[in-house]
Design an enzyme around this catalytic site. Structure first.
Site, PDB file in Angstrom:
ATOM      1  N   ASP A  60       0.811  -1.223   0.000  1.00 43.00           N
ATOM      2  CA  ASP A  60       0.000   0.000   0.000  1.00 43.00           C
ATOM      3  C   ASP A  60       0.848   1.279   0.000  1.00 43.00           C
ATOM      4  OD1 ASP A  60      -2.852  -0.857   0.167  1.00 43.00           O
ATOM      5  OD2 ASP A  60      -2.138  -1.909   1.952  1.00 43.00           O
ATOM      6  N   GLU A  65      -0.141   9.592   1.127  1.00 41.91           N
ATOM      7  CA  GLU A  65      -0.825  10.605   1.937  1.00 41.91           C
ATOM      8  C   GLU A  65      -0.996  10.169   3.391  1.00 41.91           C
ATOM      9  OE1 GLU A  65      -4.594  13.315   1.141  1.00 41.91           O
ATOM     10  OE2 GLU A  65      -5.168  11.255   1.482  1.00 41.91           O
ATOM     11  N   ASP A  66      -1.083   8.851   3.612  1.00 43.05           N
ATOM     12  CA  ASP A  66      -1.411   8.382   4.957  1.00 43.05           C
ATOM     13  C   ASP A  66      -0.253   8.455   5.944  1.00 43.05           C
ATOM     14  OD1 ASP A  66      -4.085   7.776   4.357  1.00 43.05           O
ATOM     15  OD2 ASP A  66      -3.449   5.942   3.353  1.00 43.05           O
ATOM     16  N   ARG A  85       1.072  -1.310   7.391  1.00 37.16           N
ATOM     17  CA  ARG A  85       1.497  -0.064   6.768  1.00 37.16           C
ATOM     18  C   ARG A  85       2.484   0.734   7.620  1.00 37.16           C
ATOM     19  NH1 ARG A  85      -2.585   3.366   3.569  1.00 37.16           N
ATOM     20  NH2 ARG A  85      -0.532   4.000   2.875  1.00 37.16           N
ATOM     21  N   ARG A 131      -8.521   3.463  11.659  1.00 36.15           N
ATOM     22  CA  ARG A 131      -7.076   3.665  11.475  1.00 36.15           C
ATOM     23  C   ARG A 131      -6.504   4.794  12.349  1.00 36.15           C
ATOM     24  NH1 ARG A 131      -5.611   1.635   6.390  1.00 36.15           N
ATOM     25  NH2 ARG A 131      -6.946  -0.136   5.929  1.00 36.15           N
ATOM     26  N   HIS A 161     -11.506   6.375   5.501  1.00 33.42           N
ATOM     27  CA  HIS A 161     -10.827   7.567   5.993  1.00 33.42           C
ATOM     28  C   HIS A 161     -11.767   8.777   5.891  1.00 33.42           C
ATOM     29  CE1 HIS A 161      -6.874   5.451   4.874  1.00 33.42           C
ATOM     30  NE2 HIS A 161      -6.778   5.701   6.166  1.00 33.42           N
ATOM     31  N   CYS A 248      -5.022  10.173  -1.886  1.00 34.02           N
ATOM     32  CA  CYS A 248      -4.064   9.300  -1.173  1.00 34.02           C
ATOM     33  C   CYS A 248      -2.753   9.116  -1.909  1.00 34.02           C
ATOM     34  CB  CYS A 248      -4.632   7.895  -0.969  1.00 34.02           C
ATOM     35  SG  CYS A 248      -6.350   7.810  -0.707  1.00 34.02           S
TER      36      CYS A 248
END
Ligand code: CIR
Length: 253
Positions: A60, A65-66, A85, A131, A161, A248
């Site tokens: 991923d 962006e995460d 992640r 998350r 999200h 993202c």
């Protein structure tokens, strides 16, 4: 205005990415072509784009962006809620540091994925999701306040999200669908309602006057244009298969 973007090429392991969607397995070649067009779109908006090499160990990892929140005053490295992640953060750290003097980080047991954070001027809305937890959000708000910015939490339950269902496109204007339409904290904005069958396109991104909209959502394109924006469509169908939205795929700052 934004000057820079950071992206990461999709890995071949993309096919093993996390997903609750039911659109099939992403096609790697198509994903690469779409990523190239996405980078072109960022450049057309005037951004200087850093393209990181694919990271095969993290399926991923193209969803950059995460793993960091880039503000005008500091960058905050997150601690993703998805255990698979978490290791992505160290792979982007040096690049983030090359742009910022002030680096902060979310620490255990805090969890934040920055897809849950929507910037509206100096204020940052932080979705409490599977998350992103309250401890992580509290850490994030303390960091923002240290640099004279503010943050607040948003309760949510319908999407992965926060920005899966929301997009701030500047000029006090918000794209919203589902549970976000009626949230009291968003009523001060001019809300453009995104219909349920077009909900994926609520994750559209304002960059320097142009709104990037995922391809295939004509009604969304029409309402955004009617509100006075220039629109650039980008096909991100292969990323949608992994619950990944258009935002993202880059960090913009
Ligand atoms: C994940 O589930 O973490 C990825 N497959 C998709 C991440 C999408 N990121 C985002 O919405 N900000």
């Amino acid at each position: 205005m934004f000057k820079y973007a950071i992206t990461r090429k999709p890995s071949r392991s993309l096919v093993d990415g996390l997903s609750d969607a039911d659109y099939g397995i992403p096609d790697y070649k198509k994903a690469v072509a779409q990523h190239n067009d996405y980078i072109d779109a960022l450049k057309e908006c005037g951004l200087d784009v850093t393209v990181l090499e694919a990271c095969e160990d993290f399926p991923d990892s193209c969803f950059v962006e995460d793993v960091a929140l880039m503000t005008p005053h500091c960058a905050i490295l997150t601690r993703p809620g998805a255990p698979s992640r978490r290791g992505e953060v160290k792979h982007i750290e040096d690049t983030v540091k090359s742009f910022y003097e002030n680096i902060e980080r979310i620490t255990s047991p805090g969890q934040v994925e920055a897809g849950d954070i929507m910037m509206a001027g100096d204020h940052y809305y932080i979705g409490l999701s599977e998350r992103t937890n309250q401890i992580g959000a509290d850490q994030m708000i303390s960091i923002l306040e240290k640099y004279a910015m503010t943050g607040s939490v948003v309760e949510m339950s319908e999407v992965l999200h926060l920005k899966t269902g929301l997009g701030y496109i500047e000029d006090n204007t918000l794209l919203a669908c589902g549970e976000f339409l009626s949230k009291p904290e968003f009523q001060k904005y001019d809300i453009i309602e995104i219909e349920a069958d077009h909900s994926y396109s609520a994750n559209s991104v304002w960059i320097n006057g142009t709104v990037l909209v995922p391809k295939g959502y004509d009604r969304t394109v029409a309402v955004i244009k009617a509100a006075g924006y220039k629109v650039r469509e980008v096909d991100v169908s292969e990323y949608r298969k992994l619950d990944g939205g258009l935002s993202c795929l880059s960090l913009r700052f």
